[in-house]
Design an enzyme around this catalytic site. Structure first.
Site, PDB file in Angstrom:
ATOM      1  N   TYR A 127      -0.359  11.503   2.090  1.00 11.78           N
ATOM      2  CA  TYR A 127       0.998  10.957   2.014  1.00 11.78           C
ATOM      3  C   TYR A 127       1.900  11.546   3.099  1.00 11.78           C
ATOM      4  O   TYR A 127       2.719  10.834   3.689  1.00 11.78           O
ATOM      5  CB  TYR A 127       1.579  11.222   0.623  1.00 11.78           C
ATOM      6  N   ASN A 147       1.649  -1.078  -4.377  1.00  9.18           N
ATOM      7  CA  ASN A 147       0.797  -1.935  -3.560  1.00  9.18           C
ATOM      8  C   ASN A 147       0.374  -3.170  -4.348  1.00  9.18           C
ATOM      9  O   ASN A 147      -0.308  -3.055  -5.348  1.00  9.18           O
ATOM     10  CB  ASN A 147      -0.438  -1.134  -3.127  1.00  9.18           C
ATOM     11  N   CYS A 191      -5.224   1.414  -0.645  1.00 10.44           N
ATOM     12  CA  CYS A 191      -4.417   2.550  -1.098  1.00 10.44           C
ATOM     13  C   CYS A 191      -5.300   3.663  -1.654  1.00 10.44           C
ATOM     14  O   CYS A 191      -4.862   4.793  -1.775  1.00 10.44           O
ATOM     15  CB  CYS A 191      -3.389   2.103  -2.130  1.00 10.44           C
ATOM     16  N   HIS A 192      -6.538   3.341  -1.997  1.00 15.07           N
ATOM     17  CA  HIS A 192      -7.433   4.383  -2.521  1.00 15.07           C
ATOM     18  C   HIS A 192      -7.834   5.370  -1.436  1.00 15.07           C
ATOM     19  O   HIS A 192      -8.409   6.407  -1.727  1.00 15.07           O
ATOM     20  CB  HIS A 192      -8.678   3.750  -3.154  1.00 15.07           C
ATOM     21  N   GLU A 237     -17.742   4.440  -0.250  1.00 14.13           N
ATOM     22  CA  GLU A 237     -17.409   4.226   1.161  1.00 14.13           C
ATOM     23  C   GLU A 237     -17.947   5.349   2.043  1.00 14.13           C
ATOM     24  O   GLU A 237     -17.715   5.360   3.241  1.00 14.13           O
ATOM     25  CB  GLU A 237     -15.895   4.093   1.336  1.00 14.13           C
TER      26      GLU A 237
END
Length: 139
Positions: A58, A79, A87-88, A121
């Site tokens: 952030y 979001n 946003c993850h 990911e």
DNA sequence: CCGAAGACACATA
DNA sequence: TATGTGTCTTCGG
């Protein structure tokens, strides 16, 4: 079949499943952002640039758009297109998954959605923390 | 308008 | 670890 967020329902779900599996979407999806404030749009523009397999925090986003971390958190939390606007991939500076909405669930039943998405990911965890090498700094 | 509340960061003990 | 303060945007009264 109905229209959903600018694309067919079928394609929308198909792409959503791909993202859940940690796969890349087939095509970049254009999403309307008319309802967002200009500040939110600035935040989401940065989110769109976070590479797969990396995270940012952030504070770094705040610096990039000349704002403050709490304001960024507020925008990220609202979001309208989670998963599609990643946003993850935003975590606190301590590299834990942070206080995203799902983290309020009871610990034993907590789905840990954010963590699973990140792991699929390719984000490397060590205990509760993400390894520092996965950190990406907005350009 | 003003005050409170954040998916935060940083300092200090 | 655990408070306390700084900072910025939103939302409700």
């Amino acid at each position: 079949m109905g229209e959903h967020r600018g694309m067919s329902e079928h394609r929308y779900l198909e792409e959503m499943v791909r993202i859940f599996r940690g796969q890349e979407p087939h095509s970049r999806v254009r999403l309307g952002r008319e309802q967002n404030t200009s500040f939110q749009t600035r935040v989401y523009t940065v989110l769109d640039r976070i590479p797969r397999g990396r995270v940012t925090n952030y504070g770094l986003i705040a610096k990039a758009i000349d704002s403050g971390p709490r304001a960024v958190g507020q925008a990220v939390g609202s979001n309208p297109y989670p998963l599609f606007v990643p946003c993850h991939r935003v975590v606190p500076v301590d590299m834990t998954v942070g206080n995203y909405s799902m983290s309020r669930a009871p610990r034993h039943s907590r789905p840990d959605v954010k963590r699973r998405l990140l792991e699929r990911e390719g984000i490397p965890f060590q205990g509760e923390r993400i390894l520092p090498g996965a950190l990406w700094t907005p350009v």
